[in-house]
Design an enzyme around this catalytic site. Structure first.
Site, short mmCIF file in Angstrom:
data_model
loop_
_atom_site.label_atom_id
_atom_site.label_comp_id
_atom_site.label_asym_id
_atom_site.label_seq_id
_atom_site.Cartn_x
_atom_site.Cartn_y
_atom_site.Cartn_z
N GLY A 11 -8.76 40.86 -24.12
CA GLY A 11 -9.05 39.60 -23.42
C GLY A 11 -7.89 39.22 -22.52
N THR A 93 -18.44 26.97 -26.62
CA THR A 93 -19.37 26.24 -27.48
C THR A 93 -20.75 26.86 -27.33
OG1 THR A 93 -18.06 24.26 -27.13
CG2 THR A 93 -20.25 23.93 -28.02
N THR A 131 -8.77 30.50 -30.33
CA THR A 131 -9.03 29.43 -31.29
C THR A 131 -10.38 29.69 -31.92
OG1 THR A 131 -7.88 27.93 -29.86
CG2 THR A 131 -9.22 26.93 -31.56
N GLU A 161 -2.56 30.03 -30.49
CA GLU A 161 -1.70 29.77 -29.34
C GLU A 161 -1.71 28.28 -29.00
OE1 GLU A 161 0.53 31.75 -27.89
OE2 GLU A 161 0.92 29.74 -27.17
N LYS A 220 -4.62 24.75 -35.91
CA LYS A 220 -4.87 24.79 -34.47
C LYS A 220 -5.92 23.74 -34.09
CE LYS A 220 -5.42 26.07 -30.25
NZ LYS A 220 -4.51 26.04 -29.15
N ASN A 224 -5.13 20.12 -31.84
CA ASN A 224 -5.88 19.70 -30.66
C ASN A 224 -6.65 18.41 -30.91
OD1 ASN A 224 -4.98 21.55 -28.85
ND2 ASN A 224 -6.69 22.95 -29.07
N ALA A 268 -3.12 6.99 -20.15
CA ALA A 268 -4.55 6.71 -19.95
C ALA A 268 -5.03 7.52 -18.75
CB ALA A 268 -4.75 5.23 -19.70
N CYS A 276 -10.12 23.38 -24.30
CA CYS A 276 -9.86 23.31 -25.74
C CYS A 276 -10.28 22.01 -26.43
CB CYS A 276 -8.38 23.52 -26.01
SG CYS A 276 -7.91 25.23 -25.81
N LYS A 279 -14.06 21.30 -27.11
CA LYS A 279 -14.60 22.42 -27.88
C LYS A 279 -14.08 22.38 -29.32
CE LYS A 279 -12.91 26.64 -27.60
NZ LYS A 279 -12.47 27.92 -27.06
N LYS A 339 -6.42 19.20 -14.83
CA LYS A 339 -5.09 18.58 -14.83
C LYS A 339 -4.30 19.22 -13.71
CE LYS A 339 -2.13 20.47 -17.97
NZ LYS A 339 -1.62 21.00 -19.25
N ARG A 346 -12.40 24.01 -16.32
CA ARG A 346 -13.28 23.91 -17.48
C ARG A 346 -13.26 22.49 -18.05
NH1 ARG A 346 -11.50 29.24 -20.72
NH2 ARG A 346 -9.48 28.60 -19.87
C1 UDX Z 1 -4.30 21.71 -24.81
C2 UDX Z 1 -3.14 21.58 -25.83
O1 UDX Z 1 -2.15 20.69 -25.29
C3 UDX Z 1 -2.54 22.93 -26.12
O2 UDX Z 1 -1.55 22.81 -27.14
C4 UDX Z 1 -3.65 23.87 -26.60
O3 UDX Z 1 -3.13 25.17 -26.83
C5 UDX Z 1 -4.78 23.94 -25.58
O4 UDX Z 1 -5.28 22.62 -25.30
P1 UDX Z 1 -4.47 22.03 -22.17
O5 UDX Z 1 -5.92 21.75 -22.36
O6 UDX Z 1 -4.08 23.22 -21.37
O7 UDX Z 1 -3.75 22.19 -23.59
O8 UDX Z 1 -3.79 20.76 -21.46
P2 UDX Z 1 -3.22 19.35 -21.95
O9 UDX Z 1 -1.94 19.12 -21.28
O10 UDX Z 1 -3.23 19.19 -23.42
O11 UDX Z 1 -4.27 18.33 -21.30
C6 UDX Z 1 -5.62 18.27 -21.70
C7 UDX Z 1 -6.33 17.14 -20.97
O12 UDX Z 1 -5.86 15.87 -21.41
C8 UDX Z 1 -6.12 17.17 -19.46
O13 UDX Z 1 -7.33 16.84 -18.81
C9 UDX Z 1 -5.08 16.09 -19.24
O14 UDX Z 1 -5.12 15.56 -17.95
C10 UDX Z 1 -5.47 15.08 -20.30
N1 UDX Z 1 -4.37 14.20 -20.73
C11 UDX Z 1 -3.25 14.72 -21.32
C12 UDX Z 1 -4.50 12.81 -20.58
O15 UDX Z 1 -5.50 12.32 -20.05
N2 UDX Z 1 -3.49 12.00 -21.02
C13 UDX Z 1 -2.35 12.49 -21.62
O16 UDX Z 1 -1.48 11.68 -22.01
C14 UDX Z 1 -2.24 13.90 -21.77
P1 ADP Z 2 -9.28 31.92 -22.92
O1 ADP Z 2 -9.05 30.62 -22.20
O2 ADP Z 2 -9.59 31.74 -24.38
O3 ADP Z 2 -8.19 32.93 -22.68
P2 ADP Z 2 -10.96 33.28 -20.96
O4 ADP Z 2 -12.42 33.10 -20.71
O5 ADP Z 2 -9.97 32.86 -19.90
O6 ADP Z 2 -10.66 32.53 -22.34
O7 ADP Z 2 -10.65 34.80 -21.27
C1 ADP Z 2 -11.31 35.59 -22.22
C2 ADP Z 2 -11.42 37.01 -21.67
O8 ADP Z 2 -11.91 37.86 -22.72
C3 ADP Z 2 -12.40 37.17 -20.51
O9 ADP Z 2 -11.70 37.73 -19.39
C4 ADP Z 2 -13.48 38.16 -21.04
O10 ADP Z 2 -13.92 39.08 -20.05
C5 ADP Z 2 -12.71 38.90 -22.14
N1 ADP Z 2 -13.56 39.48 -23.17
C6 ADP Z 2 -14.58 38.91 -23.87
N2 ADP Z 2 -15.09 39.76 -24.77
C7 ADP Z 2 -14.39 40.93 -24.67
C8 ADP Z 2 -14.43 42.20 -25.34
N3 ADP Z 2 -15.29 42.44 -26.33
N4 ADP Z 2 -13.56 43.17 -24.94
C9 ADP Z 2 -12.67 42.91 -23.94
N5 ADP Z 2 -12.57 41.75 -23.28
C10 ADP Z 2 -13.41 40.76 -23.64
#
Ligand code: UDX
Ligand code: ADP
Length: 469
Positions: A11, A93, A131, A161, A220, A224, A268, A276, A279, A339, A346
């Site tokens: 992946g 999801t 996750t 992660e 994890k 989140n 806010a 994440c 989901k 962000k 997503r």
């Molecule tokens: C999150 C977790 O932080 C990370 O630890 C986990 O591995 C994956 O999910 P991410 O989704 O990449 O990371 O970004 P994050 O900075 O957490 O922001 C998530 C969303 O919350 C964004 O839309 C951001 O704009 C929003 N946010 C964040 C707020 O609206 N207010 C805040 O105070 C912080």
């Molecule tokens: P994440 O945010 O969890 O990293 P992504 O959608 O960005 O998720 O990445 C997941 C990757 O895993 C995609 O590029 C997809 O093509 C790859 N993938 C899914 N199933 C397999 C599989 N069976 N073998 C190899 N790669 C895979």
């Protein structure tokens, strides 16, 4: 299992790509091969235009690629030679069937696991990186045991992660903690130590936490859920602020000074997005429901309900302020990513907002500095249909042209370039219809400064009475 010399990452997405690139960069003695089924994705990882935008990622990849970091579609070859395999595939999801809209779709995890069992000719450590719902390792273990060849051991670890997009590289180089869960058997603990050894190349030992498998998986989801809960909490308070004249930034600052609460994740906003938070909370809710804990499920589900409410509330405020209708009005939307500092869309709040604007027959004039045009059309077509999206949305190459002749500007993503210290808001004001309205969904603007220019300004969690008796 002794020392890890070869790593395979299945992946090459937002998690697998940056994580394993950093491992390669920090561990020159380990060969890291990142594989994916998508040839296009692997081609991009092998080009000068990486498929993911992350500050600092280019340097890390270009520094190690071709030396001890490789990107390939040869999934089987990489599995065969690896001592340790990260499973970093997507876990979206479920869209249909049992648990639709709540449970994680584990089809990709399952097929990657089956592939490992089918191909491996020697013992491997298999690591859940994606996750996953609590106890997924159990299913992976069953698949591996049932399908593997004789005399091969698979030791399963959970190593979730915690990187956030936009800061992935610094999060990976300097993590708050690395979590490694293992079965509490002699072999499990040995595998746990082997992975801890990999991280010890750059992460201080006291930041590597070792737990049992299930604690690691649940931690994890819990991390989140707690982070998202803070955002929904401050967003719930922002509604009270708007109604009372309290200022949500001041409230967040005041409560965050309590060391028991702390200042982070209290900004806010128009609502959280990203792959994440929603989901994982839905996952947790589904888990609680499956365990027959309806009160627990309802408690966590409320975090998502509040997030949806926040988006709807913002749209309603915009419509009300624009004289109760936005039909045929031009709305300039600044930002589409979920962000700043990422091209990822997503679950971005922008998608929901723009869908609502389209439903109201407004004309959306959109600008985002990083998101690919094709991605915008995919996201908007998904929610509104391709025809409506093309009819009601126009993309612009910069914020000035997007704002021209617009009735309102709506800040949806907190890109630094939208700040009033970076953009010439006088120029924007001069080019807009009057009254020129601006809606700050990210609290990044100095409202008083903009009011002096002539704008009518609305900010989440603030109203014009703020500070007045
Ligand atoms: C999150 C977790 O932080 C990370 O630890 C986990 O591995 C994956 O999910 P991410 O989704 O990449 O990371 O970004 P994050 O900075 O957490 O922001 C998530 C969303 O919350 C964004 O839309 C951001 O704009 C929003 N946010 C964040 C707020 O609206 N207010 C805040 O105070 C912080
Ligand atoms: P994440 O945010 O969890 O990293 P992504 O959608 O960005 O998720 O990445 C997941 C990757 O895993 C995609 O590029 C997809 O093509 C790859 N993938 C899914 N199933 C397999 C599989 N069976 N073998 C190899 N790669 C895979």
């Amino acid at each position: 299992m002794g020392v890890v010399k070869k790593i395979c990452c299945i992946g090459a997405g937002y998690v697998g790509g940056p994580t394993c690139a950093v491992i390669a960069h920090q561990c020159p003695d380990i060969k890291v091969t990142i594989v994916d089924l998508s040839q296009a994705r692997i081609n991009a990882w092998n080009s000068n235009n990486l498929p993911i935008y992350e500050p600092g990622l280019d340097e890390i990849v270009f520094g190690a690629r071709g030396k001890n970091l490789f990107f390939s579609t040869d999934v089987e070859g990489a599995i065969l030679e690896a001592d340790l395999i990260f499973v970093s595939v997507n876990t979206p999801t479920k869209k249909s069937g049992m648990g639709a809209g709540m449970a994680a779709d584990l089809a990709y995890v399952e097929s990657a696991t089956r592939k490992i069992a089918e191909v491996a000719k020697s013992s491997k450590i298999v690591v859940e990186k994606s996750t996953v719902p609590c106890r997924t390792a159990e299913s992976m273990r069953t698949i591996l045991d049932a399908n593997s060849h004789d005399h091969i051991r698979f030791d399963l670890l959970s190593n979730p992660e915690f990187l956030a997009e936009g800061t992935a590289i610094s999060d990976l180089l300097n993590p708050d903690r690395v979590l490694i869960g293992a079965l509490q058997t002699p072999e499990g603990l040995k595998a746990q130590q082997a992975l801890a050894e990999v991280y010890s190349h750059w992460v201080p030992r006291d930041r590597v936490i070792t737990t049992n498998l299930w604690s690691s998986e649940l931690s994890k989801l819990a991390a989140n859920a707690l982070l998202a809960q803070r955002i929904s909490s401050i967003n719930a308070l922002s509604a009270i602020c708007e109604a009372t004249g309290a200022d949500v930034d001041e409230v967040a600052y005041a409560v965050g000074k309590d060391t028991r609460i702390g200042p982070k994740f209290l900004k806010a906003s128009v609502g959280f997005g990203g792959s994440c938070f929603q989901k994982d909370i839905l996952n947790l809710t589904y888990l609680a429901e499956s365990l027959n804990l309806p009160e627990v499920a309802a408690y966590w589900h409320q975090v998502v309900i509040m997030n949806e409410y926040q988006k709807k509330r913002f749209v309603k405020r915009i419509i009300t302020k624009l004289f109760n209708t936005i039909t045929n009005k031009k709305i300039a939307v600044f930002g589409f990513a979920f962000k700043k500092d990422t091209g990822d869309t997503r679950e971005s709040a922008a998608i929901t907002l723009i869908k609502d604007f389209i439903d109201e027959h407004a004309h959306v004039r959109l600008y985002d500095p990083k998101v690919e045009e094709s991605q915008i059309w995919i996201d908007l077509s998904d929610v509104s249909g391709a025809d409506a999206a093309k009819k009601h949305v126009t993309l612009f190459p910069d914020p000035y042209s997007a704002a021209e002749d617009a009735d309102a500007v709506v800040i949806v993503t907190e890109w630094d370039e939208f700040r009033d210290t970076k953009l010439d808001y006088q120029r924007i004001y001069d080019s807009m219809k009057k009254p020129a309205c601006i809606f700050d969904g990210r609290l990044i603007l100095d409202a008083n400064k903009l009011r002096k220019i002539g704008f009518k300004v609305d900010v989440i969690g603030k109203n014009e009475l703020a500070g007045k008796a």
